[in-house]
Write a protein that holds these residues in place. Structure first.
Motif, short mmCIF file in Angstrom:
data_model
loop_
_atom_site.label_atom_id
_atom_site.label_comp_id
_atom_site.label_asym_id
_atom_site.label_seq_id
_atom_site.Cartn_x
_atom_site.Cartn_y
_atom_site.Cartn_z
N SER A 133 -9.86 -17.04 5.47
CA SER A 133 -9.81 -15.25 5.04
C SER A 133 -10.27 -15.35 3.71
O SER A 133 -11.26 -14.37 3.19
N LEU A 134 -9.60 -15.82 2.70
CA LEU A 134 -9.78 -15.89 1.45
C LEU A 134 -11.19 -16.31 1.08
O LEU A 134 -11.99 -15.96 0.42
N GLY A 135 -11.61 -17.75 1.56
CA GLY A 135 -12.74 -18.30 1.24
C GLY A 135 -14.00 -17.68 1.74
O GLY A 135 -14.87 -17.42 1.07
N SER A 136 -13.79 -17.20 2.96
CA SER A 136 -15.02 -16.41 3.61
C SER A 136 -15.26 -15.02 2.76
O SER A 136 -16.52 -14.81 2.64
N MET A 137 -14.04 -14.40 2.36
CA MET A 137 -14.31 -13.14 1.67
C MET A 137 -14.92 -13.28 0.32
O MET A 137 -15.61 -12.61 0.09
N GLU B 35 -11.87 -23.84 -2.90
CA GLU B 35 -10.65 -24.46 -2.64
C GLU B 35 -9.54 -23.43 -2.36
O GLU B 35 -9.59 -22.56 -3.61
N ILE B 36 -8.66 -23.61 -1.69
CA ILE B 36 -7.43 -22.61 -1.60
C ILE B 36 -6.11 -23.30 -1.55
O ILE B 36 -5.88 -24.13 -0.71
N VAL B 37 -5.40 -23.02 -2.45
CA VAL B 37 -4.03 -23.71 -2.52
C VAL B 37 -2.86 -22.50 -2.23
O VAL B 37 -3.08 -21.65 -2.74
N VAL B 38 -2.15 -23.07 -1.06
CA VAL B 38 -1.28 -22.20 -0.46
C VAL B 38 0.22 -22.56 -1.08
O VAL B 38 0.45 -23.71 -0.83
N SER B 39 0.83 -21.75 -1.56
CA SER B 39 2.40 -22.05 -2.26
C SER B 39 3.44 -21.36 -1.71
O SER B 39 3.46 -19.97 -1.35
N ASP B 40 4.81 -21.66 -1.71
CA ASP B 40 5.73 -20.93 -1.19
C ASP B 40 6.36 -20.02 -2.23
O ASP B 40 5.86 -20.29 -3.64
N ASP B 41 7.46 -19.34 -2.11
CA ASP B 41 8.00 -18.59 -3.05
C ASP B 41 8.57 -19.27 -4.43
O ASP B 41 8.90 -18.46 -5.39
N GLN B 42 8.76 -20.57 -4.24
CA GLN B 42 9.26 -21.43 -5.29
C GLN B 42 8.22 -22.01 -6.09
O GLN B 42 8.21 -22.62 -7.00
N GLY B 43 7.08 -21.65 -5.58
CA GLY B 43 5.52 -22.17 -6.51
C GLY B 43 5.20 -23.60 -5.97
O GLY B 43 4.37 -23.89 -6.47
N ARG B 44 5.69 -24.17 -4.75
CA ARG B 44 5.52 -25.43 -4.39
C ARG B 44 4.44 -25.25 -3.31
O ARG B 44 4.17 -24.40 -2.63
N ARG B 45 3.50 -26.22 -3.59
CA ARG B 45 2.13 -26.55 -2.85
C ARG B 45 2.59 -26.73 -1.52
O ARG B 45 3.14 -27.48 -1.27
N CYS B 46 2.12 -25.92 -0.43
CA CYS B 46 2.46 -26.05 1.01
C CYS B 46 1.17 -26.65 1.71
O CYS B 46 1.13 -27.27 2.64
N SER B 47 -0.04 -26.23 1.14
CA SER B 47 -1.27 -26.65 1.79
C SER B 47 -2.42 -26.32 1.17
O SER B 47 -2.38 -25.49 0.12
N THR B 48 -3.56 -27.32 1.21
CA THR B 48 -4.64 -27.34 0.31
C THR B 48 -5.82 -27.20 1.35
O THR B 48 -5.95 -27.78 2.16
N ILE B 49 -6.41 -26.13 1.21
CA ILE B 49 -7.62 -26.01 2.09
C ILE B 49 -8.82 -25.89 1.37
O ILE B 49 -9.07 -25.41 0.52
#
Length: 146
Positions: free
Chosen positions: A72-76, A123-137
């Protein structure tokens, strides 16, 4: 003391980008999943998504939910770069999940790797509430005339 004009232009660009995204809409899937854009420009897009409602049966954030946020982020972002009479369409996406969120919200930060006339890569970096990287797309979009 006033801020430099470049800072004001960036704030104006972010505001215009959010207005553009709101007018365009995110699509039914992104809306169902609770995506919310918080920042939107050609250089950086940010959105949040709740973990609740987007989990696997064991309570972990679903990997596909991370990908929906990333695409969604990358395409937009690619469509904003493409301009009014052009259309960006996804041709490749990949994701590496390195952590599982279990509560709160995740935040995706999308930045361009390449902004060309016919191809974009983000590149999209997805992090949790504590700022920890959860996924890299990483997503590649092709830009074509409408």
């Amino acid at each position: 003391m006033s801020e430099p004009a470049s800072v004001d232009a960036s704030a104006a660009e972010r505001s215009e980008g959010l207005e553009w995204a709101a007018q365009r809409g995110m699509g039914a899937l992104a809306e169902k999943m609770g995506l919310r854009f918080t920042e939107f420009s050609v250089d950086r897009c940010v959105a949040t998504m709740p973990v609740e409602g987007n989990t696997q049966p064991v309570g972990l954030m679903h990997g596909g939910a991370y990908v929906v946020l990333g695409e969604s982020l990358g395409s937009m972002a690619a469509n904003l770069h493409a301009g009014e009479h052009r259309l960006a369409v996804g041709v490749d996406i990949n994701a590496t999940h390195t952590r599982s969120a279990t509560s709160g919200v995740v935040t995706g930060v999308c930045t361009p790797v390449h902004l060309g006339r016919s191809i974009t890569v983000h590149e999209i970096v997805v992090s949790d509430d504590q700022g920890r990287r959860c996924s890299t797309i990483r997503i590649t979009n092709m830009i074509k005339d409408r």
